[in-house]
Motif scaffolding. Structure first.
Motif, short mmCIF file in Angstrom:
data_model
loop_
_atom_site.label_atom_id
_atom_site.label_comp_id
_atom_site.label_asym_id
_atom_site.label_seq_id
_atom_site.Cartn_x
_atom_site.Cartn_y
_atom_site.Cartn_z
N ILE B 721 64.18 -37.63 41.91
CA ILE B 721 63.98 -38.06 42.68
C ILE B 721 64.30 -37.48 44.19
CG2 ILE B 721 65.78 -36.52 42.78
CD1 ILE B 721 66.72 -40.15 44.61
N GLY B 722 63.21 -36.33 44.13
CA GLY B 722 62.79 -35.50 45.85
C GLY B 722 62.34 -36.30 46.88
N GLU B 723 61.41 -36.74 46.62
CA GLU B 723 60.63 -37.91 48.04
C GLU B 723 61.41 -39.18 48.26
OE1 GLU B 723 56.53 -36.98 47.98
OE2 GLU B 723 56.93 -36.84 46.09
N PRO B 724 61.67 -40.17 47.27
CA PRO B 724 62.66 -40.97 46.97
C PRO B 724 63.84 -41.07 47.91
CG PRO B 724 62.45 -41.06 44.35
CD PRO B 724 60.99 -39.68 45.61
N SER B 725 64.12 -39.94 48.16
CA SER B 725 65.69 -40.16 48.92
C SER B 725 65.17 -40.21 50.53
CB SER B 725 65.75 -38.64 48.73
OG SER B 725 65.60 -37.11 49.13
N ILE B 726 63.86 -39.44 50.89
CA ILE B 726 63.47 -39.32 52.66
C ILE B 726 63.00 -40.79 52.91
CG2 ILE B 726 60.75 -39.06 51.91
CD1 ILE B 726 61.56 -36.87 54.53
N THR B 727 62.72 -41.57 52.09
CA THR B 727 62.27 -43.07 52.41
C THR B 727 62.62 -44.36 53.40
OG1 THR B 727 60.61 -42.25 50.06
CG2 THR B 727 60.01 -43.62 51.20
N ALA B 728 63.95 -44.30 52.64
CA ALA B 728 64.35 -45.32 53.21
C ALA B 728 65.48 -45.66 54.76
CB ALA B 728 65.01 -46.49 51.93
N ALA B 729 65.31 -43.38 54.59
CA ALA B 729 66.39 -43.24 56.22
C ALA B 729 65.96 -44.04 57.56
CB ALA B 729 66.29 -42.60 55.99
N ALA B 730 64.43 -43.91 57.94
CA ALA B 730 64.02 -44.17 59.04
C ALA B 730 64.49 -46.13 59.32
CB ALA B 730 62.86 -43.72 59.05
N PRO B 731 63.43 -47.06 58.82
CA PRO B 731 63.66 -47.95 58.58
C PRO B 731 65.25 -48.40 58.48
CG PRO B 731 62.82 -47.78 56.14
CD PRO B 731 62.74 -46.77 57.10
N ALA B 732 66.35 -47.41 57.73
CA ALA B 732 67.61 -48.85 58.31
C ALA B 732 68.07 -47.82 59.63
CB ALA B 732 68.49 -47.59 57.36
N VAL B 733 67.57 -47.14 59.75
CA VAL B 733 67.74 -46.89 61.25
C VAL B 733 67.95 -47.47 61.98
CG1 VAL B 733 68.04 -45.01 63.17
CG2 VAL B 733 68.22 -44.12 60.58
N ALA B 734 66.19 -47.81 62.04
CA ALA B 734 65.67 -48.89 63.27
C ALA B 734 66.51 -50.77 62.86
CB ALA B 734 63.98 -48.96 62.74
N ASN B 735 66.32 -51.12 61.52
CA ASN B 735 67.43 -52.21 61.51
C ASN B 735 68.75 -52.12 62.20
OD1 ASN B 735 65.33 -53.33 60.09
ND2 ASN B 735 65.88 -52.48 58.10
N ALA B 736 69.19 -51.02 61.96
CA ALA B 736 70.53 -50.96 62.94
C ALA B 736 70.65 -51.05 64.07
CB ALA B 736 71.48 -49.40 62.27
N ILE B 737 69.43 -49.61 64.64
CA ILE B 737 69.41 -50.11 66.35
C ILE B 737 69.86 -51.97 67.26
CG2 ILE B 737 68.29 -49.99 68.81
CD1 ILE B 737 67.29 -46.74 66.87
N ARG B 738 68.98 -52.36 65.57
CA ARG B 738 68.94 -53.69 65.94
C ARG B 738 68.82 -54.53 66.29
NH1 ARG B 738 63.60 -57.93 64.93
NH2 ARG B 738 63.11 -56.74 64.04
N ASP B 739 70.83 -54.11 65.13
CA ASP B 739 71.57 -54.87 65.03
C ASP B 739 72.65 -54.84 65.91
OD1 ASP B 739 73.66 -56.15 62.65
OD2 ASP B 739 74.32 -54.45 62.88
N ALA B 740 72.85 -53.68 66.29
CA ALA B 740 73.23 -53.41 67.27
C ALA B 740 73.07 -53.68 69.07
CB ALA B 740 73.93 -51.44 67.24
N VAL B 741 71.80 -53.79 69.01
CA VAL B 741 71.65 -53.47 70.19
C VAL B 741 70.38 -54.78 70.98
CG1 VAL B 741 72.15 -51.91 71.73
CG2 VAL B 741 70.35 -52.40 71.20
N GLY B 742 69.96 -55.56 69.52
CA GLY B 742 69.24 -56.51 69.50
C GLY B 742 67.11 -56.11 70.32
N ILE B 743 67.06 -55.03 69.97
CA ILE B 743 65.81 -54.68 70.24
C ILE B 743 65.02 -54.30 69.05
CG2 ILE B 743 65.88 -53.39 72.37
CD1 ILE B 743 66.34 -50.83 70.99
N LYS B 744 63.91 -54.90 69.12
CA LYS B 744 63.18 -54.21 67.93
C LYS B 744 62.59 -52.73 68.38
CE LYS B 744 60.53 -58.64 68.10
NZ LYS B 744 58.84 -59.48 67.83
N VAL B 745 62.40 -52.05 67.02
CA VAL B 745 62.24 -50.65 67.42
C VAL B 745 61.35 -50.62 66.26
CG1 VAL B 745 62.90 -48.18 66.44
CG2 VAL B 745 64.47 -49.76 67.26
N LEU B 746 59.86 -50.82 66.74
CA LEU B 746 58.30 -50.45 67.01
C LEU B 746 57.56 -49.01 66.75
CD1 LEU B 746 57.39 -54.08 68.45
CD2 LEU B 746 58.17 -53.60 65.89
#
Ligand code: FES
Ligand code: FES
Lengths: 159, 765
Positions: B721-746
């Motif tokens: 679990i050491g590394e798997p714990s970090i992996t998905a955090a950033a894309p989750a945030v990027a997808n949430a920003i897109r959901d909030a304001v409709g911009i792509k976070v690239l």
């Protein structure tokens, strides 16, 4: 360089010593008294790992010259608990709540947390976040630390 | 028979060193002192790319109180070992991976040139000031894509591309032509600094037997081999003693202070101490690789993935270090946890005159996760499909084949993970003001645990009972604070039926503890846990056999609990563990065992197209977040965070949650604020005022949900679990920003500036 005489009370014991004008309180604690609980994490006031109590208030010991502490009382993590045999309730809570990982930030965190609760016996989550914002932790994500401070506050009331 | 009913495993037991940590008792690397110690400091390059025209160390040498001033001429073998630590397979790609001291040329800002040792740290610093150097600047290259061009300045040799991996499966051209939808984008990820709280530090001394002892903060006890190679002395004369580590996250995986310490103490025959300053941690050591990722993904109109094509380019900085491996991780993980019939990936790691990059929690799995999960949301939007449903149609199942033609050996609990993660976010928050928009996103990931199988990884552990029924475990497993020692203590205590605090773990002394490999690659529990389990089971078997004799019953019916051996069938049949131990001692039966766990072994990879199994297994999980975006300033606040991971089996619940929360916090930092910036190779965010890591104020309410498929290859079905714990955090945030304001976070991190300008662009169009 000329050394200057100062008096310091460290964890309840009075000391007289000669320090050079450049020596920080952190250096004095770590090098002369081998109180290595306070950590060098950055040396420039950014991380909080060197936090100790000076006359009851949390300070960054890497940012204080020892000469500025003349006549003052210092409490480090090693002397935080009033009883020698037992840990301070805040120390116990950090263990209980899983707030300790690598432990490098822990002494500073516990000191800052204790100082907060001394001032405000029932801190809110926001109070805790504000009080600890100068203590960086790279391991825990702070969640358990915040919980530990709340538990510690409850325990400090009981004693 | 494997023990199944547990008293310790799966609880929230306190760890073996937490009490000492809160009391300030732990002697970290820098806390250790010896009489007559010298202090070591490194003189580093002030240019990113230059020839050293003149180097004069005479004045430094002449300074009173300076014991040694060493340059490359004093280093017997100036290039770090070609063999990769702790491994049996030599990897040609990693040759010349790091130079100890620069010779006639410097290739990055901060490269070590001279090392000095003096009576006090102040004197060592004064000596650095007396070193005279003249440079002749050389044209540098600071962008990996520039560095790939034929006429670019060369960093080493005649090719800046130092690694190239590829995946080839099916026919992507045809599949794209037949796809109903295709999405395409270019993503960029930042150079991330580990920012562990404890600076690299340690103390070395030559003992009365002529052995160099290095007591320091490292994730890799096996670095004694590198030190021996650099000094040109037998490996048996270098001893590394690992300390409790004040955080590492991969930052203490490569060589740090050990070679400098060894060189100075070998030359002076005195104890030598060294600690990096925070500034030196900034520009003197490796970071996470920045990546450019170009992705193209196709699907049918009902949401079945048809094809994926990607180009990955990583900036390796001025030395190779572990870049080829990191790139290999990225390549294999680039598809995400999805079955895709047609895949074409080309990945390159390129030398530049930037700071070196190497291991960091996530190890190449994190950059690609940002891309593949952003692609999934882009597809969902285009298909007008629920992003959860889209993913569910494509998740790997146990036994499916990956794009490197490896079958998934364990359960894939992603359906459960994604459902639980989205549900646990609870009711949607109200925006806190009129310019505020709230949005939600999630991302799924896979991340291998254990090293690459062609490295033939092994770990050994020794377990022995004492006459009073307490036990000692010896296992060379550095403790990073993740509970590494605690988990092997729990395994031994559980199997031997003794209380946790009667088991003592001795770890990380290369001449005392059986070698167990590194604490990297999410392998500690998997490897050392299995090795300790094997050794403890051997001892358990001896005890149960002897007790069966004494009780005149069958060993299969016996178990041990609380230092009592008892029969599960006949309650009157029991004997104290101590009595069995004494009987064994009287009869000369050993109650100690050394055993070795071997991971899966495969042949060395021979081609750059990866067509064979590379990993032991994977951990699968989902992270979901709710964010609030300030449309006036572009500032993003994470309000809630949920992580759901199938850890196989949680050995200690508290430690498992700790990993999940801590990993996520680093992932959120990577998503929103962390960026180690350089201008023409000169670092500009090297301290913690400019390089921002999350503080208590930046952290959302967080919820960690543990799933246990019990299907992993670790002890009792555990996964890592050491590394798997970090992996998905950033894309989750990027997808949430897109959901909030409709911009792509690239482009990460999604700083207020970037989000603000994207919002402006959106308004204009
Ligand atoms: S060491 Fe004092 S604030 Fe970092
Ligand atoms: S526990 Fe490691 S920095 Fe806080």
């Amino acid at each position: 360089m000329k050394k200057l005489p100062i008096e310091l009370t460290i964890n309840g014991r009075a000391h007289e010593l000669l320090v050079s004008p450049k020596e920080t309180l952190l250096n004095v604690l770590r090098e002369r008294f081998h109180l290595t609980g306070a950590k060098y994490g950055c040396g420039i006031g950014e991380c909080g790992a060197c936090t100790v109590l000076l006359d009851g208030l949390p300070v960054l010991s890497c940012q204080l010259l020892a000469v500025m502490c003349n006549g003052k009382k210092v409490v480090t993590i090693e002397g935080l608990s009033p009883q020698e045999a037992a840990a301070h309730p805040m120390q116990d809570s950090f263990v209980e709540e899983g707030a300790v990982q690598c432990g490098f930030c822990t002494p500073g965190m516990v000191i800052s947390a204790t100082a907060l609760v001394e001032e405000k016996s029932e801190p809110t989550t926001e109070d805790i976040k504000v009080a600890l914002r100068g203590n960086l932790c790279r391991c825990t994500g702070y969640e358990n630390i915040i919980r530990a401070v709340k538990t510690g506050a409850r325990k400090m009331k009981e004693v | 028979m494997e023990k199944q009913n547990f008293n310790i495993i799966g609880t929230r037991a306190d760890g073996c060193d937490e009490k000492d940590k809160v009391l300030g008792n732990v002697v970290y690397a820098e806390d250790y002192i010896m009489p007559d110690t010298l202090y070591c400091k490194v003189f580093r390059s002030a240019k990113a790319s230059a020839m050293i025209k003149k180097l004069n160390i005479d004045k430094a040498k002449a300074l009173d109180g300076v014991s040694c001033v060493l340059t490359h001429e004093d280093v017997p073998n100036n290039e770090s070992a070609k063999n990769v630590v702790g491994q049996t397979t030599e990897v040609g790609l990693l040759e010349a991976k790091q130079r100890i001291l620069a010779t006639d040329r410097v290739r990055y800002y901060g490269e070590p040139i001279v090392v000095v040792a003096a009576e006090t740290p102040e004197l060592a610093r004064d000596a650095l000031e007396l070193i005279e150097i003249e440079y002749e600047e050389l044209p540098g290259v600071f962008d990996p894509e520039e560095a790939m061009k034929p006429d670019a300045p060369k960093i080493h040799g005649d090719n800046n591309v130092i690694a190239n991996w590829a995946l080839r499966k099916g026919d992507v051209e045809k599949a794209f032509a037949e796809s109903d939808v295709v999405v395409e984008a270019e993503y960029r990820t930042p150079r991330q600094e580990h920012a562990h709280m404890e600076p690299e530090s340690g103390l070395a001394w030559v003992d009365d037997m002529g052995v160099i002892n290095i007591r320091y903060s490292t994730q890799v006890v096996e670095h004694y081999r590198d030190v021996a190679a650099v000094l040109g002395i037998p490996e048996s004369r270098v001893r590394t003693i690992g300390t409790i580590i004040g955080g590492g996250f991969g930052g203490k995986e490569d060589l740090t202070v050990e070679v400098f310490l060894a060189l100075c103490s070998w030359n002076t025959k005195r104890p030598v101490k060294m600690a990096f300053s925070r500034e030196e941690m900034g520009f003197g050591r490796q970071k996470r690789h920045p990546y450019v990722l170009r992705y193209k993904t196709g699907a049918t109109k009902d949401g079945k993935l048809t094809a994926m094509q990607a180009e990955l380019i990583s900036d390796s900085g001025a030395y190779v270090m572990l870049s080829p491996w990191v790139l290999l991780y990225s390549t294999v993980h680039s598809t995400g946890p999805y079955f895709i019939p047609n895949v074409k990936v080309d990945a390159y790691s390129v030398l530049t005159n930037n700071i070196m990059t190497s291991a960091f929690r996530g190890f190449g799995g994190m950059q690609v996760a940002f891309a593949y999960e952003s692609q999934m949301d882009a597809l969902a939007i285009k298909l007008n499909m629920d992003p959860v449903e889209l993913r569910k149609k494509n998740f790997f199942k146990r036994g499916d084949e990956t794009a490197n033609f490896q079958s998934i050996p364990s359960e894939v609990m992603l359906d459960e993970a994604v459902e639980k993660a989205v549900e646990a976010l609870g009711p949607k928050s109200e925006p806190s003001g009129k310019n505020m928009r709230v949005g939600r996103g999630f991302a799924c990931s896979w991340q291998s645990y254990g090293r690459m199988t062609y490295l033939h990884d092994t770990a050994s552990s020794w377990v022995g009972l004492e006459m009073d029924g307490s036990a000692v475990v010896r296992c060379g497993i550095p403790d990073l604070g993740g509970g590494q020692r605690e988990s092997i203590r729990a395994i031994a205590a559980e199997l031997l039926g003794i209380p946790l605090d009667e088991v003592h773990v001795i770890s990380t002394d290369s001449q005392v503890t059986p070698l167990a490999g590194t604490v990297t690659a999410t392998r500690a529990l998997f490897m050392s846990g299995n090795a300790t389990k094997l050794a403890a089971e051997n001892v358990r078997e001896v005890i149960l056999e002897k007790a069966a004799d004494m009780l005149e019953t069958a060993a299969e019916d016996l178990d041990i609990e609380n230092k009592m051996v008892y029969s599960s069938r006949q309650t009157d049949k029991k004997v104290e563990l101590v009595k069995v131990i004494r009987r064994c001692a009287a009869e000369g039966i050993s109650i100690q065992s050394l055993d070795t766990y071997k991971a899966a072994f495969t042949d060395e990879i021979k081609t750059n197209v990866i067509k064979d199994p590379v990993y032991n297994d994977w951990t699968f999980g989902t992270q979901a977040v709710e964010v609030e975006v300030d449309t006036e300033t572009g500032k993003v606040n994470v309000l809630k965070h949920v992580s759901v991971q199938d850890v196989g089996r949680a050995i200690n619940i508290k430690r498992t949650e700790g990993q999940m929360e801590g990993g996520a916090a680093q992932g959120l930092g990577f998503a929103l604020m962390e960026d180690y910036l350089e201008v023409d190779g000169v670092p500009i965010t090297w301290n913690l005022t400019e390089y921002l890591v999350p503080t208590s104020k930046d952290i959302p309410d967080s919820n960690s949900i543990i799933l246990e498929s019990r299907s992993g290859k670790g002890p009792f079905g555990a996964k890592g679990i050491g590394e798997p714990s970090i992996t998905a955090a950033a894309p989750a945030v990027a997808n949430a920003i897109r959901d909030a304001v409709g911009i792509k976070v690239l482009h990460l991190p999604a700083t207020p500036e970037r989000v603000f300008w994207e919002l402006q662009k959106k308004h204009q169009s």
